[in-house]
Design a protein around this motif. Structure first.
Motif, PDB file in Angstrom:
ATOM      1  N   ARG A 142     -18.314   3.956   9.652  1.00  0.00           N
ATOM      2  CA  ARG A 142     -17.274   3.568   8.698  1.00  0.00           C
ATOM      3  C   ARG A 142     -17.610   4.024   7.283  1.00  0.00           C
ATOM      4  O   ARG A 142     -16.754   4.530   6.550  1.00  0.00           O
ATOM      5  CB  ARG A 142     -17.102   2.044   8.733  1.00  0.00           C
ATOM      6  CG  ARG A 142     -16.415   1.536  10.004  1.00  0.00           C
ATOM      7  CD  ARG A 142     -16.402   0.024  10.016  1.00  0.00           C
ATOM      8  NE  ARG A 142     -15.787  -0.495  11.233  1.00  0.00           N
ATOM      9  CZ  ARG A 142     -15.832  -1.766  11.602  1.00  0.00           C
ATOM     10  NH1 ARG A 142     -16.468  -2.655  10.835  1.00  0.00           N
ATOM     11  NH2 ARG A 142     -15.254  -2.155  12.722  1.00  0.00           N
ATOM     12  N   GLU A 143     -18.901   3.798   6.878  1.00  0.00           N
ATOM     13  CA  GLU A 143     -19.292   4.254   5.548  1.00  0.00           C
ATOM     14  C   GLU A 143     -19.158   5.762   5.404  1.00  0.00           C
ATOM     15  O   GLU A 143     -18.729   6.269   4.367  1.00  0.00           O
ATOM     16  CB  GLU A 143     -20.741   3.828   5.285  1.00  0.00           C
ATOM     17  CG  GLU A 143     -20.923   2.315   5.140  1.00  0.00           C
ATOM     18  CD  GLU A 143     -22.376   1.930   4.937  1.00  0.00           C
ATOM     19  OE1 GLU A 143     -23.207   2.874   4.928  1.00  0.00           O
ATOM     20  OE2 GLU A 143     -22.664   0.732   4.778  1.00  0.00           O
ATOM     21  N   ARG A 144     -19.534   6.493   6.440  1.00  0.00           N
ATOM     22  CA  ARG A 144     -19.415   7.946   6.382  1.00  0.00           C
ATOM     23  C   ARG A 144     -17.950   8.372   6.241  1.00  0.00           C
ATOM     24  O   ARG A 144     -17.615   9.255   5.454  1.00  0.00           O
ATOM     25  CB  ARG A 144     -20.014   8.564   7.632  1.00  0.00           C
ATOM     26  CG  ARG A 144     -20.198  10.068   7.529  1.00  0.00           C
ATOM     27  CD  ARG A 144     -20.723  10.659   8.822  1.00  0.00           C
ATOM     28  NE  ARG A 144     -22.037  10.149   9.172  1.00  0.00           N
ATOM     29  CZ  ARG A 144     -22.277   9.341  10.216  1.00  0.00           C
ATOM     30  NH1 ARG A 144     -21.275   8.975  11.001  1.00  0.00           N
ATOM     31  NH2 ARG A 144     -23.495   8.911  10.478  1.00  0.00           N
ATOM     32  N   ASP A 145     -17.048   7.724   7.009  1.00  0.00           N
ATOM     33  CA  ASP A 145     -15.617   8.044   6.888  1.00  0.00           C
ATOM     34  C   ASP A 145     -15.091   7.698   5.509  1.00  0.00           C
ATOM     35  O   ASP A 145     -14.290   8.437   4.916  1.00  0.00           O
ATOM     36  CB  ASP A 145     -14.828   7.282   7.965  1.00  0.00           C
ATOM     37  CG  ASP A 145     -15.192   7.738   9.362  1.00  0.00           C
ATOM     38  OD1 ASP A 145     -15.711   8.868   9.478  1.00  0.00           O
ATOM     39  OD2 ASP A 145     -14.978   6.975  10.328  1.00  0.00           O
ATOM     40  N   ARG A 146     -15.573   6.532   4.955  1.00  0.00           N
ATOM     41  CA  ARG A 146     -15.113   6.122   3.630  1.00  0.00           C
ATOM     42  C   ARG A 146     -15.557   7.138   2.577  1.00  0.00           C
ATOM     43  O   ARG A 146     -14.794   7.527   1.691  1.00  0.00           O
ATOM     44  CB  ARG A 146     -15.663   4.733   3.320  1.00  0.00           C
ATOM     45  CG  ARG A 146     -14.934   4.052   2.144  1.00  0.00           C
ATOM     46  CD  ARG A 146     -15.500   2.671   1.872  1.00  0.00           C
ATOM     47  NE  ARG A 146     -15.328   1.786   3.012  1.00  0.00           N
ATOM     48  CZ  ARG A 146     -16.334   1.329   3.776  1.00  0.00           C
ATOM     49  NH1 ARG A 146     -17.576   1.682   3.485  1.00  0.00           N
ATOM     50  NH2 ARG A 146     -16.122   0.538   4.803  1.00  0.00           N
ATOM     51  N   ASP A 147     -16.815   7.572   2.677  1.00  0.00           N
ATOM     52  CA  ASP A 147     -17.304   8.579   1.722  1.00  0.00           C
ATOM     53  C   ASP A 147     -16.545   9.887   1.862  1.00  0.00           C
ATOM     54  O   ASP A 147     -16.232  10.553   0.862  1.00  0.00           O
ATOM     55  CB  ASP A 147     -18.799   8.820   1.942  1.00  0.00           C
ATOM     56  CG  ASP A 147     -19.640   7.583   1.619  1.00  0.00           C
ATOM     57  OD1 ASP A 147     -19.131   6.728   0.863  1.00  0.00           O
ATOM     58  OD2 ASP A 147     -20.776   7.479   2.150  1.00  0.00           O
ATOM     59  N   ARG A 148     -16.240  10.270   3.100  1.00  0.00           N
ATOM     60  CA  ARG A 148     -15.498  11.512   3.301  1.00  0.00           C
ATOM     61  C   ARG A 148     -14.099  11.445   2.681  1.00  0.00           C
ATOM     62  O   ARG A 148     -13.646  12.376   2.008  1.00  0.00           O
ATOM     63  CB  ARG A 148     -15.397  11.808   4.796  1.00  0.00           C
ATOM     64  CG  ARG A 148     -14.864  13.190   5.097  1.00  0.00           C
ATOM     65  CD  ARG A 148     -14.686  13.420   6.576  1.00  0.00           C
ATOM     66  NE  ARG A 148     -15.951  13.282   7.299  1.00  0.00           N
ATOM     67  CZ  ARG A 148     -16.198  12.318   8.185  1.00  0.00           C
ATOM     68  NH1 ARG A 148     -15.281  11.423   8.452  1.00  0.00           N
ATOM     69  NH2 ARG A 148     -17.365  12.248   8.807  1.00  0.00           N
ATOM     70  N   ARG A 183     -12.642  13.577  -0.476  1.00  0.00           N
ATOM     71  CA  ARG A 183     -11.396  14.330  -0.330  1.00  0.00           C
ATOM     72  C   ARG A 183     -10.398  13.954  -1.419  1.00  0.00           C
ATOM     73  O   ARG A 183      -9.718  14.805  -2.010  1.00  0.00           O
ATOM     74  CB  ARG A 183     -10.811  14.067   1.047  1.00  0.00           C
ATOM     75  CG  ARG A 183      -9.617  14.949   1.390  1.00  0.00           C
ATOM     76  CD  ARG A 183      -9.054  14.575   2.740  1.00  0.00           C
ATOM     77  NE  ARG A 183     -10.069  14.679   3.771  1.00  0.00           N
ATOM     78  CZ  ARG A 183      -9.940  14.167   4.983  1.00  0.00           C
ATOM     79  NH1 ARG A 183      -8.847  13.514   5.305  1.00  0.00           N
ATOM     80  NH2 ARG A 183     -10.905  14.306   5.876  1.00  0.00           N
ATOM     81  N   ASP A 184     -10.305  12.630  -1.737  1.00  0.00           N
ATOM     82  CA  ASP A 184      -9.390  12.194  -2.792  1.00  0.00           C
ATOM     83  C   ASP A 184      -9.818  12.746  -4.145  1.00  0.00           C
ATOM     84  O   ASP A 184      -8.978  13.159  -4.970  1.00  0.00           O
ATOM     85  CB  ASP A 184      -9.340  10.667  -2.835  1.00  0.00           C
ATOM     86  CG  ASP A 184      -8.734  10.074  -1.570  1.00  0.00           C
ATOM     87  OD1 ASP A 184      -8.005  10.835  -0.888  1.00  0.00           O
ATOM     88  OD2 ASP A 184      -8.970   8.892  -1.272  1.00  0.00           O
ATOM     89  N   GLU A 185     -11.165  12.742  -4.404  1.00  0.00           N
ATOM     90  CA  GLU A 185     -11.627  13.282  -5.679  1.00  0.00           C
ATOM     91  C   GLU A 185     -11.327  14.771  -5.801  1.00  0.00           C
ATOM     92  O   GLU A 185     -10.928  15.253  -6.858  1.00  0.00           O
ATOM     93  CB  GLU A 185     -13.135  13.040  -5.814  1.00  0.00           C
ATOM     94  CG  GLU A 185     -13.494  11.569  -6.023  1.00  0.00           C
ATOM     95  CD  GLU A 185     -15.000  11.358  -6.086  1.00  0.00           C
ATOM     96  OE1 GLU A 185     -15.725  12.362  -5.921  1.00  0.00           O
ATOM     97  OE2 GLU A 185     -15.439  10.209  -6.310  1.00  0.00           O
TER      98      GLU A 185
END
Length: 388
Positions: free
Chosen positions: A259-265, A269-271
């Protein structure tokens, strides 16, 4: 005469033996060079020599579907109709494999169903390689047992429609043919006997072990064994519980890490998208600012050129009025005074012409205000004007 069937030949399947081959294929065989040169005048004895020279089998090949020598010899056997004993000797010949194939093919066309099964099924044990010519003229590798299986199970072989034949189980049901016996059946029986002996010995050993086990039991030993089994069972249960707990905790930890990895990804992407949009907006604002500056400079230069042209017109008008006023007013003095005024007027006219000429040479009176402004700047710097 060379293409006619032997008068002593018998009808097969109610027709002339050569009619077992289609008419088109028969005509091609009759026109073939191998048929005319090698098959002319052959008898049952001399046919064996030609069969021994064969090095491949097949039906027709090439663009015009030329027949193979194998098919020409099959047609010759149908024409002369050799005796059954000669055909059987062809099939039993183990030295020349193409002679065996030739005899098997002829027997499949002319023999009875019982003879076909009786003489062709033993050839399943022959695994020798054979060359087969395909329809496009190329050669392929096959085996004797594959050709025999094709003759017994298929409807077409070597571009010839094979006569229909009854199924084996139908002939066995009427008692005309014995059940087929495989060559490997003896080996299978030996293997089955060995397996049965092994099972018997294993059963005897199990019975002996059970007797020894029951003989060695006692009540106290059974009680201790039961207590130990409960203790071991409880220990195994605790160990399994701990293992399951650790596995679930590890799964939960892996799930949180995913989950943390997906959140960071998603954050990265948003940045990236935000930075891309911000750069795009900055480029758009820069282009709009440049366009506004160019429009402002163009309007300013246009207004300056209009004001200068207006000032020039006013100045020319005043000079023209002064000159007209000075020339129209009569001098009431002497001739010397009139000559002086004329000289002054001429000097002024020359000066004005010279100024106009210089202005024309400078290019400041160009109709395009931007070019006129550039020529003024070049004149102030001592450069040549633009000629456009």
């Amino acid at each position: 005469m060379a293409n006619r069937t032997d008068p002593a030949a018998k009808n097969i399947k109610g027709t002339n033996p050569q009619n077992l081959i289609e008419k088109i294929l028969r005509n091609k065989i009759y026109q073939n060079t191998y048929w005319k040169e090698q098959c002319f005048g052959l008898t049952a004895e001399t046919l064996v020599d030609k069969a021994m020279e064969l090095d491949h089998l097949g039906g027709t090949h090439g663009g015009n579907r030329r027949p193979t020598p194998f098919m020409c010899l099959v047609t010759k056997m149908l024409q002369i109709q050799p005796e059954k004993d000669i055909v059987v000797e062809f099939i039993k010949n183990e030295d020349y494999k193409y002679v065996r194939v030739l005899g098997a093919f002829y027997l499949r066309l002319t023999g009875t169903d019982i003879d076909v099964y009786r003489y062709l099924e033993p050839l399943y044990n022959d695994y020798r390689k054979l060359r087969r010519q395909l329809a496009d003229g190329t050669f392929a590798l096959t085996h004797m047992d594959e050709v025999i299986d094709e003759l017994l199970t298929k409807d077409y072989s070597c571009d010839i429609a094979l006569p229909r034949m009854k199924k084996r189980w139908t002939i066995e049901s009427i008692g005309a043919l014995e059940p087929r016996k495989s060559a490997l059946e003896d080996d299978f029986e030996e293997e089955e006997e060995k397996d049965e002996d092994d099972h018997v010995m294993a059963d005897i050993e199990d019975a002996d072990n059970d007797k020894a086990h029951h003989r060695g039991r006692s009540p106290a030993r059974e009680r201790d064994r039961g207590r130990d089994s409960h203790r071991y069972r409880d220990r195994d249960y605790d160990r399994e519980y701990d293992r399951d707990y650790d596995r679930d905790r590890g799964r939960g930890r892996d799930r949180d890490r995913d989950r943390e990895r997906d959140r960071d990804r998603y954050r990265l992407r948003d940045e990236k998208d935000y930075g891309r949009d911000r750069d795009r907006d900055r480029d758009r604002e820069g282009r709009e600012r440049d366009r506004r500056d160019r429009d402002r400079v163009r309007r300013r230069s246009h207004s300056r050129s209009r004001s200068r042209s207006r000032d020039r017109k006013d100045r020319d008008g005043e000079e023209r009025r002064k000159r007209h006023r000075g020339s129209a007013s009569p001098r009431k003095h002497g001739d010397g005074v009139e000559d002086g005024t004329r000289d002054d007027v001429k000097k002024k006219e020359k000066k004005e012409k010279k100024e106009k000429k210089e202005k024309k040479d400078d290019g400041t009176d160009h109709p395009d205000p931007e070019i006129a402004e550039a020529n003024r700047l070049r004149a102030s710097l001592g450069l040549k004007p633009l000629r456009m």
